[in-house]
Design a protein around this motif. Structure first.
Motif, mmCIF file in Angstrom:
data_model
loop_
_atom_site.group_PDB
_atom_site.id
_atom_site.type_symbol
_atom_site.label_atom_id
_atom_site.label_comp_id
_atom_site.label_asym_id
_atom_site.label_seq_id
_atom_site.Cartn_x
_atom_site.Cartn_y
_atom_site.Cartn_z
ATOM 1 N N ARG A 72 15.838 -13.725 -34.546
ATOM 2 C CA ARG A 72 14.767 -13.634 -33.547
ATOM 3 C C ARG A 72 14.645 -12.235 -32.949
ATOM 4 O O ARG A 72 13.555 -11.664 -32.898
ATOM 5 N N GLU A 73 15.742 -11.669 -32.485
ATOM 6 C CA GLU A 73 15.670 -10.358 -31.838
ATOM 7 C C GLU A 73 15.308 -9.262 -32.827
ATOM 8 O O GLU A 73 14.629 -8.301 -32.474
ATOM 9 N N TYR A 74 15.775 -9.417 -34.047
ATOM 10 C CA TYR A 74 15.441 -8.422 -35.075
ATOM 11 C C TYR A 74 13.937 -8.457 -35.363
ATOM 12 O O TYR A 74 13.289 -7.408 -35.441
ATOM 13 N N PHE A 75 13.394 -9.662 -35.503
ATOM 14 C CA PHE A 75 11.961 -9.800 -35.754
ATOM 15 C C PHE A 75 11.150 -9.203 -34.600
ATOM 16 O O PHE A 75 10.162 -8.495 -34.825
ATOM 17 N N LYS A 76 11.565 -9.498 -33.380
ATOM 18 C CA LYS A 76 10.840 -8.983 -32.211
ATOM 19 C C LYS A 76 10.849 -7.463 -32.168
ATOM 20 O O LYS A 76 9.886 -6.834 -31.700
ATOM 21 N N GLY A 77 11.921 -6.847 -32.666
ATOM 22 C CA GLY A 77 12.042 -5.395 -32.614
ATOM 23 C C GLY A 77 11.261 -4.666 -33.690
ATOM 24 O O GLY A 77 11.111 -3.435 -33.620
ATOM 25 N N LEU A 78 10.754 -5.386 -34.678
ATOM 26 C CA LEU A 78 9.990 -4.754 -35.751
ATOM 27 C C LEU A 78 8.570 -4.435 -35.294
ATOM 28 O O LEU A 78 7.971 -5.187 -34.512
ATOM 29 N N PHE A 79 8.024 -3.336 -35.782
ATOM 30 C CA PHE A 79 6.601 -3.038 -35.587
ATOM 31 C C PHE A 79 5.854 -3.736 -36.717
ATOM 32 O O PHE A 79 5.951 -3.372 -37.878
ATOM 33 N N LYS A 80 5.112 -4.769 -36.354
ATOM 34 C CA LYS A 80 4.475 -5.639 -37.337
ATOM 35 C C LYS A 80 2.976 -5.336 -37.383
ATOM 36 O O LYS A 80 2.308 -5.358 -36.352
ATOM 37 N N PHE A 81 2.466 -5.086 -38.573
ATOM 38 C CA PHE A 81 1.056 -4.727 -38.674
ATOM 39 C C PHE A 81 0.448 -5.292 -39.952
ATOM 40 O O PHE A 81 1.144 -5.664 -40.902
#
Length: 221
Positions: A72-81
């Motif tokens: 969860r925290e890793y996903f939240k920290g990604l810049f997703k585009f």
């Protein structure tokens, strides 16, 4: 979908939105990423297992797949585009792609209007997933609760400047975008393919995309 642990980004690749060019430009960063070789090995192991070990994110996976698989925290920290495209233009592009590369998918419907009516017919017997452009683009951008979970939505219509903005946010100098898979067998103006009735078919089927992404039949500056 393209994940970079070093540069902390996740690119959600929606088909026919310029994503092949974006992916080609960003894949060069993999050689600088110390995680590239472990990821490549996992990808090969996934392939050899028939993708039963869930270690690979498919090319056109929806963002929800990454959200469910990654911590969860890793996903939240990604810049997703991701990049999106005018739905009416997308359908024209998809038709030409299928006619050029997979003509058997046309189901005997050789004109754009005939194919579009057949593809979007809710009573069409399900034989196979005709093409990815029948799926709402917003499906690629939301989680299981329907919440938009990407951080930036670029537009095919502004591919170069939006890609430059993405690279600035990642913290890299924007590489040149290759002109990958350009179609040479279509008219330039997608509107010329439509009647009022077929334009309305697209408006109805892709109503959520049009509302959430702010598109209209006529392009906006």
């Amino acid at each position: 979908m393209l994940l970079s642990p070093k540069y902390q980004f996740l690119f959600v690749h929606i088909a026919k939105t310029g994503g092949t060019s974006v992916r080609a430009a960003l894949e060069r960063l993999r050689w600088r990423d110390p995680w590239y070789y472990p990821m490549f090995l996992c990808s090969r192991l996934s392939h050899l297992s028939g993708h039963r070990i869930a270690s690979k994110l498919p090319r056109h996976a929806k963002v929800v797949a990454a959200k469910e698989l990654l911590p969860r925290e890793y996903f939240k920290g990604l810049f997703k585009f991701a990049f999106v495209r005018n739905p009416w233009d997308l359908q024209v592009s998809s038709f030409h792609h299928i006619r050029r590369e997979r003509p058997h998918y046309l189901g005997g419907h050789e004109t754009f209007e005939a194919f579009l009516r057949w593809k979007l017919d809710p009573d069409r017997p399900y034989q196979y997933h005709v093409d990815t452009s029948i799926t709402l683009q917003t499906d690629y951008l939301i989680d299981l609760s329907g919440e938009l979970v990407v951080d930036y939505i670029g537009r095919y219509e502004r591919l170069q400047p939006d890609f430059a903005e993405i690279c600035a946010r990642i913290g890299i100098q924007a590489p040149a975008l290759p002109h990958a898979r350009q179609a040479k067998d279509r008219q330039k103006d997608y509107r010329s393919y439509y009647t009022d009735a077929t334009a309305a078919l697209v408006a109805d089927h892709f109503a959520r995309d049009i509302a959430m992404l702010g598109y209209g039949f006529d392009p906006t500056d």
